[in-house]
Write a protein that holds these residues in place. Structure first.
Motif, PDB file in Angstrom:
ATOM      1  N   ALA A   1      11.000   5.397   5.656  1.00 29.39           N
ATOM      2  CA  ALA A   1      11.816   6.613   5.659  1.00 29.39           C
ATOM      3  C   ALA A   1      11.009   7.838   6.107  1.00 29.39           C
ATOM      4  N   LEU A   2       9.694   7.694   6.232  1.00 20.41           N
ATOM      5  CA  LEU A   2       8.865   8.811   6.670  1.00 20.41           C
ATOM      6  C   LEU A   2       9.216   9.191   8.105  1.00 20.41           C
TER       7      LEU A   2
ATOM      8  N   CYS B   1       0.802  -1.230   0.000  1.00 18.48           N
ATOM      9  CA  CYS B   1       0.000   0.000   0.000  1.00 18.48           C
ATOM     10  C   CYS B   1       0.832   1.277   0.000  1.00 18.48           C
ATOM     11  N   PHE B   2       1.991   1.245   0.659  1.00 22.64           N
ATOM     12  CA  PHE B   2       2.764   2.466   0.849  1.00 22.64           C
ATOM     13  C   PHE B   2       4.161   2.415   0.260  1.00 22.64           C
ATOM     14  N   ALA B   3       4.573   1.300  -0.299  1.00 24.84           N
ATOM     15  CA  ALA B   3       5.903   1.080  -0.868  1.00 24.84           C
ATOM     16  C   ALA B   3       6.921   0.847   0.241  1.00 24.84           C
ATOM     17  N   PRO B   4       7.949   0.066  -0.049  1.00 25.61           N
ATOM     18  CA  PRO B   4       8.940  -0.233   0.983  1.00 25.61           C
ATOM     19  C   PRO B   4       9.627   0.998   1.561  1.00 25.61           C
TER      20      PRO B   4
ATOM     21  N   ALA C   1      -3.898   0.430   6.508  1.00 19.65           N
ATOM     22  CA  ALA C   1      -3.729  -0.055   5.137  1.00 19.65           C
ATOM     23  C   ALA C   1      -4.895  -0.952   4.759  1.00 19.65           C
ATOM     24  N   VAL C   2      -5.355  -0.796   3.529  1.00 18.50           N
ATOM     25  CA  VAL C   2      -6.398  -1.645   2.963  1.00 18.50           C
ATOM     26  C   VAL C   2      -5.870  -2.171   1.633  1.00 18.50           C
ATOM     27  N   HIS C   3      -5.966  -3.484   1.453  1.00 16.73           N
ATOM     28  CA  HIS C   3      -5.481  -4.098   0.207  1.00 16.73           C
ATOM     29  C   HIS C   3      -6.158  -3.415  -0.983  1.00 16.73           C
TER      30      HIS C   3
END
Length: 157
Positions: free
Chosen positions: A28-29, A21-24, A78-80
């Motif tokens: 880093a956020l 959902c958010f990328a690996p 997160a939602v698929h």
């Protein structure tokens, strides 16, 4: 849909969903600096599974402090992608907040969009500072924030 408390065995499936959902690069956020080395509040973290047992969505909470005041940092949610648009994200947020309220959590904060999270009671927090480079207009909280100001810091319990 089956909703249950996140268990240690769910960890890698939930992490895979978060990456999808958010990328690996999500770690880093700036909000992840508050999560480094701190376990999530598993009593509040939830996993939604579909009828085939697949992880359809998840929500996590993390203990933090603002000055001497304890709080919970909500997120990520997160939602698929195949389940988005079904209201599952809102269901996870409301269910998580209901659990936090029942557990006596005094306040919750997150970094997000005020128009979306406002329906759950979140408003902009003035004077509560997330690690940079967080946009202060996206720092939102619900419940008892009267008189609480300062930087958000890790809370190792």
């Amino acid at each position: 849909m089956e909703l249950h408390r996140e268990a240690p065995d769910d960890f890698w499936e939930v992490e895979a969903l978060m990456d999808l959902c958010f990328a690996p690069g999500r770690t880093a956020l700036s909000s992840y600096r508050l999560r480094d080395g701190v376990p999530p509040a598993l009593d509040l973290c939830l996993v939604a599974r579909g009828s085939a047992g697949e992880v359809a969505g998840a929500i996590r909470f993390w203990p933090v402090r603002v000055g001497a005041a304890p709080a919970m940092l909500l997120g990520p949610v997160a939602v698929h992608p195949t389940r988005q648009g079904e209201g599952l994200g809102a269901f996870l947020i409301q269910s998580g907040l209901d659990r936090a309220d029942a557990a006596g959590v005094p306040r919750v904060l997150l970094v997000g969009d005020a128009p979306y999270y406002g329906r759950f009671g979140f408003t902009k927090l003035d004077g509560v500072e997330m690690p940079p480079p967080t946009n202060p207009d996206r720092v939102l909280g619900c419940w008892d924030w009267d008189g609480i100001k300062g930087p958000v810091e890790q809370h190792l319990s």
